[in-house]
Each structure stands twice: as C-alpha cells, then as structure tokens.
Design a protein around this motif. Structure first.
Motif, PDB file in Angstrom:
ATOM      1  N   LEU A  68       0.718  -1.167  -0.107  1.00  0.00           N
ATOM      2  CA  LEU A  68      -0.048  -0.020   0.090  1.00  0.00           C
ATOM      3  C   LEU A  68       0.887   1.173   0.022  1.00  0.00           C
ATOM      4  O   LEU A  68       0.615   2.264  -0.858  1.00  0.00           O
ATOM      5  CB  LEU A  68      -1.019   0.036   1.192  1.00  0.00           C
ATOM      6  CG  LEU A  68      -2.100  -0.861   1.233  1.00  0.00           C
ATOM      7  CD1 LEU A  68      -2.622  -1.114   2.688  1.00  0.00           C
ATOM      8  CD2 LEU A  68      -3.188  -0.599   0.379  1.00  0.00           C
ATOM      9  N   ASP A  69       2.022   1.284   0.839  1.00  0.00           N
ATOM     10  CA  ASP A  69       2.826   2.439   0.875  1.00  0.00           C
ATOM     11  C   ASP A  69       3.555   2.640  -0.356  1.00  0.00           C
ATOM     12  O   ASP A  69       3.992   3.801  -0.754  1.00  0.00           O
ATOM     13  CB  ASP A  69       3.505   2.288   2.005  1.00  0.00           C
ATOM     14  CG  ASP A  69       2.884   2.357   3.493  1.00  0.00           C
ATOM     15  OD1 ASP A  69       1.740   2.757   3.701  1.00  0.00           O
ATOM     16  OD2 ASP A  69       3.457   1.971   4.492  1.00  0.00           O
ATOM     17  N   GLY A  70       3.960   1.567  -0.946  1.00  0.00           N
ATOM     18  CA  GLY A  70       4.677   1.601  -2.141  1.00  0.00           C
ATOM     19  C   GLY A  70       3.840   2.106  -3.433  1.00  0.00           C
ATOM     20  O   GLY A  70       4.480   2.155  -4.370  1.00  0.00           O
ATOM     21  N   ALA A  71       2.529   2.098  -3.259  1.00  0.00           N
ATOM     22  CA  ALA A  71       1.688   2.403  -4.519  1.00  0.00           C
ATOM     23  C   ALA A  71       0.322   3.391  -3.991  1.00  0.00           C
ATOM     24  O   ALA A  71      -0.643   2.915  -4.120  1.00  0.00           O
ATOM     25  CB  ALA A  71       1.085   1.157  -5.073  1.00  0.00           C
ATOM     26  N   PRO A  72       0.889   4.340  -3.671  1.00  0.00           N
ATOM     27  CA  PRO A  72      -0.235   5.382  -3.014  1.00  0.00           C
ATOM     28  C   PRO A  72      -0.948   5.954  -4.030  1.00  0.00           C
ATOM     29  O   PRO A  72      -0.528   6.088  -5.375  1.00  0.00           O
ATOM     30  CB  PRO A  72       0.881   6.386  -2.400  1.00  0.00           C
ATOM     31  CG  PRO A  72       1.991   6.537  -3.138  1.00  0.00           C
ATOM     32  CD  PRO A  72       2.257   5.131  -3.670  1.00  0.00           C
ATOM     33  N   ILE A  73      -2.207   6.223  -3.722  1.00  0.00           N
ATOM     34  CA  ILE A  73      -3.291   6.884  -4.874  1.00  0.00           C
ATOM     35  C   ILE A  73      -3.410   8.011  -4.320  1.00  0.00           C
ATOM     36  O   ILE A  73      -3.770   8.561  -3.097  1.00  0.00           O
ATOM     37  CB  ILE A  73      -4.631   6.013  -4.908  1.00  0.00           C
ATOM     38  CG1 ILE A  73      -4.118   4.730  -5.293  1.00  0.00           C
ATOM     39  CG2 ILE A  73      -5.354   6.680  -5.976  1.00  0.00           C
ATOM     40  CD1 ILE A  73      -5.456   3.633  -5.470  1.00  0.00           C
ATOM     41  N   ARG A  74      -3.246   9.218  -5.206  1.00  0.00           N
ATOM     42  CA  ARG A  74      -3.336  10.701  -4.784  1.00  0.00           C
ATOM     43  C   ARG A  74      -4.577  11.078  -5.611  1.00  0.00           C
ATOM     44  O   ARG A  74      -4.258  11.420  -6.897  1.00  0.00           O
ATOM     45  CB  ARG A  74      -2.113  11.369  -5.084  1.00  0.00           C
ATOM     46  CG  ARG A  74      -0.747  10.699  -4.443  1.00  0.00           C
ATOM     47  CD  ARG A  74      -0.973  10.508  -2.917  1.00  0.00           C
ATOM     48  NE  ARG A  74       0.163  10.280  -2.221  1.00  0.00           N
ATOM     49  CZ  ARG A  74       0.242   9.839  -1.016  1.00  0.00           C
ATOM     50  NH1 ARG A  74      -1.019   9.557  -0.215  1.00  0.00           N
ATOM     51  NH2 ARG A  74       1.337   9.203  -0.308  1.00  0.00           N
ATOM     52  N   GLY A  75      -5.455  11.528  -5.107  1.00  0.00           N
ATOM     53  CA  GLY A  75      -6.709  12.241  -5.639  1.00  0.00           C
ATOM     54  C   GLY A  75      -8.027  12.172  -5.077  1.00  0.00           C
ATOM     55  O   GLY A  75      -8.133  10.965  -4.236  1.00  0.00           O
ATOM     56  N   ARG A  76      -8.996  13.008  -5.379  1.00  0.00           N
ATOM     57  CA  ARG A  76     -10.254  12.804  -4.820  1.00  0.00           C
ATOM     58  C   ARG A  76     -11.008  11.945  -5.790  1.00  0.00           C
ATOM     59  O   ARG A  76     -10.905  12.182  -7.065  1.00  0.00           O
ATOM     60  CB  ARG A  76     -11.015  14.123  -4.546  1.00  0.00           C
ATOM     61  CG  ARG A  76     -12.473  14.159  -4.179  1.00  0.00           C
ATOM     62  CD  ARG A  76     -12.980  15.455  -4.043  1.00  0.00           C
ATOM     63  NE  ARG A  76     -11.996  16.532  -3.289  1.00  0.00           N
ATOM     64  CZ  ARG A  76     -12.547  17.605  -2.948  1.00  0.00           C
ATOM     65  NH1 ARG A  76     -13.581  18.009  -3.615  1.00  0.00           N
ATOM     66  NH2 ARG A  76     -11.798  18.296  -2.220  1.00  0.00           N
ATOM     67  N   ILE A  77     -11.733  10.877  -5.391  1.00  0.00           N
ATOM     68  CA  ILE A  77     -12.329   9.996  -6.165  1.00  0.00           C
ATOM     69  C   ILE A  77     -13.777   9.639  -5.630  1.00  0.00           C
ATOM     70  O   ILE A  77     -14.232   9.801  -4.628  1.00  0.00           O
ATOM     71  CB  ILE A  77     -11.797   8.577  -6.236  1.00  0.00           C
ATOM     72  CG1 ILE A  77     -10.163   8.786  -6.598  1.00  0.00           C
ATOM     73  CG2 ILE A  77     -12.393   7.382  -6.882  1.00  0.00           C
ATOM     74  CD1 ILE A  77      -9.419   7.518  -6.413  1.00  0.00           C
TER      75      ILE A  77
END
Length: 500
Positions: free
Chosen positions: A330-339
């Motif tokens: 999870l920490d290695g593939a963060p998702i950044r943005g409002r969804i």
C-alpha cells in the motif's frame, strides 16, 4: 431413472392462462407485470424476491437485464445446459451480451406466441425441450429461466420434473420487475443449485469433486472474483491450518457439494442472500467483508479464527506475517486524488476500502446492490473514514455525487463515466478496470494504483478536449431537433448546402 413430470392440473392450467395476460409485453410497465404475475400464481416467488432483494425507497437502480446474471452463472458451468423462455428480443439481447463476455456456449430458446402462452402450450414446449436435452452423457443439469413475460403469464416451471435420466432440472423465474440487478440474479440460480445439492447430500453419498479435496477444513468463497484472489486468500488461511474451498457460483455441479462441506462461508460479495440461506440451513457460519487492505485483512482473519475455533496465538502469528507485506504494498503504490466510486457488481465497498487504505481521498461509494448484514462491517468502516455510502444507488445518485464532490476521478458504470467525461473529469469503468483485478492481500494492495494515478493525471487533457469541442453535440449540433424552428438559420442553411 426417469421421473416423468405430472401433467398440469386444471388449476395449474388456469393459472398459466390467467386473464389479462394475452399479449402482455415488457412495455406494459412494472406494476402491470407484477399484478399479472401475482394473479398468475407467482406471488410466493415475488414475495421471496422482495424480501431477499429489497429494492429500496426509489424502486430499483438502472441495470442491464437482471436475467443476464443467472444466464452467466449457467453458461460458466461445465455440463450445464441453459434454456431461456421469454420474448425473442430479450433472448437475443441476453445471448448477445453473454457471448460478448466470452460464454462460447449455446443457449436454448423456446419460442412462443400469444396463443401458446395463454393456452399452456408454451409450458408443454419447454417440457419437451428439457426431455430432449436431458442426456446424462452430456449434462449434469438443465436450467430453464423464465424471463418477464412468461413469469407474468404464470408459466409453471415448478411442474417440470426434478430429474430426467439422472440429469437434474432447475426452473427459475428471473423477471426484471422482480429481481433488481443482474448481480442478484446470480444469487437466484446459485441459491437454487445449492438448495438442490444440499438436499441431495442430505439423502446420501454424492459424487466426489473433480479435484482432490483439501485435507484441512475449508472456507467457501461467495461471489465472483478475480482468479488470483482465491489464491491470495488460500495463502492467508494456510498459517491457520485452513484451506480455501470452492468459489460460489461454481464452475461445475459437483463443486457445490464441496462448497457446502466447509468450516465457514466468506461472503466476499455480501448480496448472495439465497445462497447464504442454504449455507445456514446446512449449519455453516457466514463471515462478512473480505481480506482487503491492512484493517480489512486483520479483522477478517480474526473472524475466521473465531468461527473456526483457531487459537488466538495462531491468528496473531498469521497477522504478524501477512500484514507488513500488505502495508508495504500500500505504501509503495499510493493513490493521490479525490475519487467517487460506484458500480453494480457487489464488490464496490471492499474496493472502496482498498482505495482508502491506499491514500485516496474517497468521498462517495454507490452500489446498485442492497444493504445486508454481511456488508455492515464495510459500511461502518467507510463511514468512519468520512466516506458516504449509498446502497441501491441510481445513475442520478452517482452523477449527483460527481457534481457535489467534483472528484479528480470518477469510477463507475458506463453512463457514469460518460457523465464525468462530459464534465472534463477523468472516468474509469468499474467492472473492467477495478473489479477485474485482484483486491485481496498484497497482490490487491498495489494492483490499481498505477491505473488510477494515470487516469487522474489526464485531467488537463480532458479540459483541453472539452474546450476544443465546446458546443459540439449540443443544441442545434446534437442531431436531434424536436423543434426545427429553434435551429439557428445559419445551421439550417449549412445542412441544406451539404456542409459538415
């Protein structure tokens, strides 16, 4: 052994020929179809569906024909024949969709006319087709599905023989006015098959599964999922001395026996109400939610340990071994943005949990499926994180959420994605791009981040395209002119000149 079906009694024939159904079609409307179906003898079935699949205060969400779900379950099973009874246009649409999804299997169809429908001849034609199909060398089961018009007209599939030459016969009604979504229609057939298989097992020895049985107690998985997920779950269960069992809906009849012979059932998709009822009748406990993310996996393993009487120390050791890898993914593939996220598969809430643990600013989750006891843990967790959860969400609900939250990315059904893109907001189709990926364990933790972040990064491109095509496809340029007087004269002149 052949068991001949009883001939319909005069009462049954009368019910199949209920007054007011001559020429009844899908265009008649939901309430008319419901009234006709109840008058024709389908009231008990419809009442059970209303309890199993409550539609909610606003009727039911928009979806493809619900019967697609039952048809899909049958077409994915080995040695299973499927026969449709319904209007030709409906059957064409259903078979087209099924083959579009790669069924590669023939679908039986019994045509009818108003005369054969109301005189009871359609039932006799269906019965004849079932006898023709019931070859034990080819099939384990023949499934007959009544669509809207035969259900409303009272075609009595309950009078079909339960078995012919050793081939099981299952008849179900799956009307669009009685089953809200195709996801729940999967449960209609899966539940009917489990009911049949459970009664067979109660009567004595049954056929062994094709694959060797696990030596450890098993956890049956409920709900269609990406093929990697059962493997991931199996890895989580191994430290507990457990093994993963079949996935229901199954791929073969004999797997139903193995599914029933389990330590517990994991309702990965929580809307399989009829199937859960059969497992509970067999004395099997049911576990809600799913092992997604760190919190979801930890809570799910605790629940498995509780219902399967696993030592607490063993469960804690398993969590200590599994959770760091999931956290790292999870920490290695963060998702950044409002969804915003919505869909009609039944896995929306567990997918939403994964997005939140991946760092996404998730504001809204809409699912076409109903709220059930087995989705409560997910709902509570999401709402505690500030996510609004909407069961039985309609297209209007999902689009309103887009307008309210102005997300960087909208995940949803095709019309939701279309609405988002028309607003210069990137959109992704939930079914093909989210639910068709692993969600469980470390494999699921990083499976969607790259796709979602890439889509979020396309915001500028959508704004550029919207600016370039501003006004095209709207008003006089939409191609639909209900009032020709409102079309600007310049536009009319261009079209008369043949200009583009």
């Amino acid at each position: 052994m052949t068991l001949d079906a009883p001939n319909p009694s005069p009462n049954d024939t009368t019910r199949a020929s209920a007054p007011g159904v001559d020429g009844l079609g899908c265009h008649a409307g939901r309430e008319t179809m419901l009234a006709a179906a109840r008058e024709a003898g389908a009231g008990e079935t419809l009442a059970r569906y209303a309890k199993d699949y409550p539609a909610g205060p606003h009727d039911q969400p928009q979806s493809m024909c619900p019967a697609f779900g039952s048809l899909r379950v049958g077409l994915r099973m080995r040695r299973t024949a499927t026969v449709l009874s319904g209007s030709a246009c409906c059957v064409y649409g259903l078979t087209f969709i099924s083959h579009f999804y790669g069924a590669r299997r023939s679908v039986g169809y019994v045509p009818f006319s108003s005369e054969t429908l109301v005189t009871g001849k359609l039932f006799e034609d269906i019965r004849e087709s079932v006898f023709q199909l019931a070859d034990p060398e080819t099939y384990d089961v023949v499934v007959v599905i009544n669509l809207c018009v035969p259900t409303a007209s009272g075609v009595p599939l309950r009078l079909l023989p339960k078995e012919i030459n050793g081939v099981r016969v299952i008849g179900i009604d799956v009307p669009g006015f009685g089953v809200p979504t195709h996801a729940e229609a999967k449960d209609v057939l899966a539940g009917a098959m489990l009911n049949y298989a459970r009664k067979e097992a109660e009567q004595g020895p049954v056929q062994a599964p094709r694959t060797p049985r696990a030596t450890e107690p098993t956890i049956t998985l409920l709900g269609e999922m990406f093929p990697v997920d059962p493997i991931q779950i199996g890895g989580m269960l191994k430290p507990l001395g457990l093994a993963v069992g079949p996935v229901v809906p199954t791929r073969e009849w004999r797997e139903l026996y193995s599914a029933l012979d389990c330590c517990a059932v994991a309702a990965i998709h929580p809307h399989y109400t009829a199937s859960i009822r059969e497992f509970q009748a067999a004395g099997r406990p049911v576990i809600g939610s799913a092992p997604v993310g760190v919190d979801g996996t930890a809570a799910w393993l605790d629940e498995v340990g509780k219902v399967c009487n696993i030592e607490t120390a063993k469960v804690d050791a398993a969590k200590a071994a599994l959770l760091p890898a999931i956290r790292g993914a999870l920490d290695g593939a963060p998702i950044r943005g409002r969804i915003t996220l919505s869909g009609y598969e039944g896995s929306e809430l567990i997918a939403a949990r994964l997005l939140v643990e991946s760092g996404a600013d998730l504001r809204y989750v809409g699912t076409a499926c109903p709220r059930t006891p087995w989705s409560e843990r997910d709902r509570e967790w999401l709402e505690a994180k500030g996510v609004r959860v909407h069961f039985r969400a309609t297209l209007e609900d999902d689009v309103a959420a887009i307008d309210e939250y102005q997300p960087d990315l909208a995940i949803g059904t095709t019309p939701v994605v279309q609405a988002a893109k028309s607003r210069s907001i990137p959109g992704l189709y939930f079914t093909n791009l989210i639910s068709a990926r692993p969600l469980m364990g470390a494999a699921g933790a990083g499976s969607v981040a790259a796709t979602l972040n890439a889509a979020i990064g396309n915001k500028a491109r959508f704004e550029q395209m919207s600016e370039f095509f501003e006004g095209v496809g709207r008003g006089a340029t939409s191609g639909i002119w209900p009032d020709a007087a409102k079309i600007p004269q310049s536009e009319t002149a261009k079209r008369e000149d043949g200009a583009c």
